[in-house]
Design a protein around this motif. Structure first.
Motif, PDB file in Angstrom:
ATOM      1  N   ALA A   1      22.799  45.461  42.215  1.00  0.00           N
ATOM      2  CA  ALA A   1      24.032  44.786  41.773  1.00  0.00           C
ATOM      3  C   ALA A   1      24.263  45.023  40.278  1.00  0.00           C
ATOM      4  O   ALA A   1      25.401  45.088  39.810  1.00  0.00           O
ATOM      5  CB  ALA A   1      23.945  43.293  42.068  1.00  0.00           C
TER       6      ALA A   1
ATOM      7  N   LEU B   1      18.334  44.188  46.003  1.00  0.00           N
ATOM      8  CA  LEU B   1      19.763  43.839  46.005  1.00  0.00           C
ATOM      9  C   LEU B   1      20.223  43.422  44.607  1.00  0.00           C
ATOM     10  O   LEU B   1      21.264  43.870  44.116  1.00  0.00           O
ATOM     11  CB  LEU B   1      20.008  42.714  47.017  1.00  0.00           C
TER      12      LEU B   1
ATOM     13  N   ILE C   1      27.871  46.696  46.848  1.00  0.00           N
ATOM     14  CA  ILE C   1      26.928  45.591  47.093  1.00  0.00           C
ATOM     15  C   ILE C   1      27.338  44.760  48.301  1.00  0.00           C
ATOM     16  O   ILE C   1      26.491  44.262  49.039  1.00  0.00           O
ATOM     17  CB  ILE C   1      26.797  44.718  45.814  1.00  0.00           C
TER      18      ILE C   1
END
Length: 490
Positions: A214, A210, A197
């Protein structure tokens, strides 16, 4: 001398005006109305490269680019992986073209819906179709509609901020993902699924993607192809990125590489280098440093060759996928021409995510435009659409979805050259005046469609970059057409 030059120039201008068919009743002529007018549908690499070459090749041609979305650049914005910012540098060249005095951009115009191809043909001397390949090639196997199965086009669109893919929300709670296809897009998807990440945080990947990545539980990615290592479709750059991806180690099947070493000597250099890197990754015992790195890795990736999808397997509830059944193939023939033949054996792989990366597909835009539905291209000769004078095509619509941006550049330049040849030879009549965007703008206004100009796009660009700056990213993309239009027009 300067007086003489002035007189000669004035005479030349008068002579050219005398022969120009767009002199009005009062004897005055607008140089603009005499110009050859070309309209390009689609503002991806094919559209912009075609425009660039036309503007350069003829000093009188005027080019208008129409785009369905409020934002330009097509797959450079929505297809290139977020961790490949250097590939997006072509946007600087496209921006120069868009800002040229003889080029105009009209975003938020859906050709085929807001305005027809016939109407564009009436307004312009030539129409170039460059709208790319927005469809998906179907796997054609049972279970491909189950939850947990995605096309690479949609998956890439999701993490790259394509408005139509915003709601995709893929379930990444499984341990194993299977990607079908072994081209660069397949490797992009694998890399994004496995990248730390901290790397992705510094890219222009969308915030929802994102956050989902994660929380992702995916620890193993298999990249499946129907043929062997010698026929793999990716390039060495993408393979090297996979090999060096932090916190990952390769997981290959040694038997897949039988007889590959012997074939190396007959391979062309780029293919040979790619195959050597694969062999080294799959079969060689790594050095101490690399061994240590691999031993600490928490994620794995690997190619699986000689495999074709037969069926996506469902959980007992039939609500989502539990795995995929792969047919085991053997190759007949050799080199690039080898084709996969079924052996009758199958293999089941447990997985919770399948991404089909077997190719993008162009779609027909208008019943008036010839379209080869089997090849999913517009039938053409060097970009000239067959049996349709004044109609041209470039990019994936012309060739099918092959190659990289440089390939598209060359094929678009070829189309532009064909068009210029036709103007110069008189095959394409540019002597009669055409209204161009003037009449199309009036039509759109009547239909309640407001185009987005390039300066409107620059407002969007500015907002996105400012939003990105605040979180340490190059940009934070606006994810809906509504948001884009709001920023463009305020």
């Amino acid at each position: 001398i300067s007086k003489t030059k002035y007189c000669i120039n004035a005479c030349l201008i008068l002579l050219s005006l005398k022969h120009c068919s767009c002199i009005g009743a009062c004897g005055k002529a607008s140089l603009s109305s005499c110009s050859p007018k070309v309209c390009i549908v689609g503002s991806g690499p094919a559209g912009f490269y075609t425009a660039q070459h036309l503007i350069k090749a003829r000093q009188d041609v005027e080019v208008d680019i129409y785009e369905r979305l409020p934002v330009p650049f097509g797959l450079v914005r929505f297809g290139v992986a977020p961790d490949h910012p250097e590939v997006k540098n072509v946007i600087n060249t496209f921006t120069q073209t868009a800002k040229h005095s003889r080029c105009s951009f009209y975003g938020n115009v859906n050709v085929g819906k807001n305005v027809s191809i016939t109407e564009l043909q009436q307004a312009y001397h030539a129409v170039v179709l460059s709208y790319g390949a927005e469809g998906n090639r179907s796997m054609g196997v049972p279970g491909e509609d189950l939850a947990g199965v995605y096309s690479a086009k949609d998956f890439v669109g999701w993490y790259n901020g394509l408005p139509s893919c915003r709601e995709l929300s893929p379930d990444l709670s499984c341990e194993t993902a299977v990607i079908l296809g072994q081209g660069n897009v397949a490797l992009d998807v694998a890399r994004i699924l496995l990248s730390p990440i901290d790397i992705l945080k510094k890219t222009d990947i969308t915030q929802p993607a994102l956050e989902a990545l994660a929380e992702s539980q995916v620890r193993r990615v298999l990249i499946v192809g129907r043929r062997g290592p010698i026929q793999i479709a990716c390039t060495i750059k993408e393979l090297r990125e996979m090999v060096n991806l932090p916190d990952t180690r390769p997981d290959m099947v040694a038997a897949d590489f039988d007889a590959v070493k012997e074939a190396l000597k007959d391979l062309p250099r780029p293919r040979k280098r790619l195959t050597e890197l694969m062999l080294k990754t799959a079969l060689e015992v790594p050095g101490e440093k690399e061994q240590e790195r691999r031993s600490k890795a928490s994620r794995t990736w690997g190619f699986r060759f000689f495999r074709s999808p037969v069926e996506v397997l469902a959980e007992p509830s039939h609500s989502r996928i539990a795995g995929i059944r792969l047919a085991i193939n053997k190759l007949e023939g050799s080199g690039e021409g080898a084709h996969a033949v079924l052996t009758g054996e199958v293999e089941d792989v447990s997985c919770g995510l399948v991404v089909s990366s077997i190719g993008y597909k162009s779609l027909p835009i208008d019943p008036s435009v010839p379209f080869d539905s089997r090849k999913a291209i517009i039938p053409n000769t060097m970009g000239r659409v067959k049996q349709a004078a004044g109609l041209y095509c470039s990019g994936w619509l012309k060739t099918g979805p092959t190659g990289v941006i440089a390939t598209t550049m060359n094929n678009s330049f070829d189309t532009a050259r064909s068009l210029v040849e036709d103007m110069d030879s008189g095959t394409l009549d540019v002597s009669a005046a055409k209204p161009g965007s003037q009449s199309i703008s009036a039509l759109l206004e009547k239909r309640g469609v407001k185009p987005v100009t390039f300066s409107d796009w620059e407002k969007i660009d500015n907002v996105e970059m400012k939003k990105g700056e605040s979180s340490g990213k190059p940009r934070e993309k606006l994810l809906t057409v509504e948001e884009m239009l709001h920023v463009a027009w305020t």
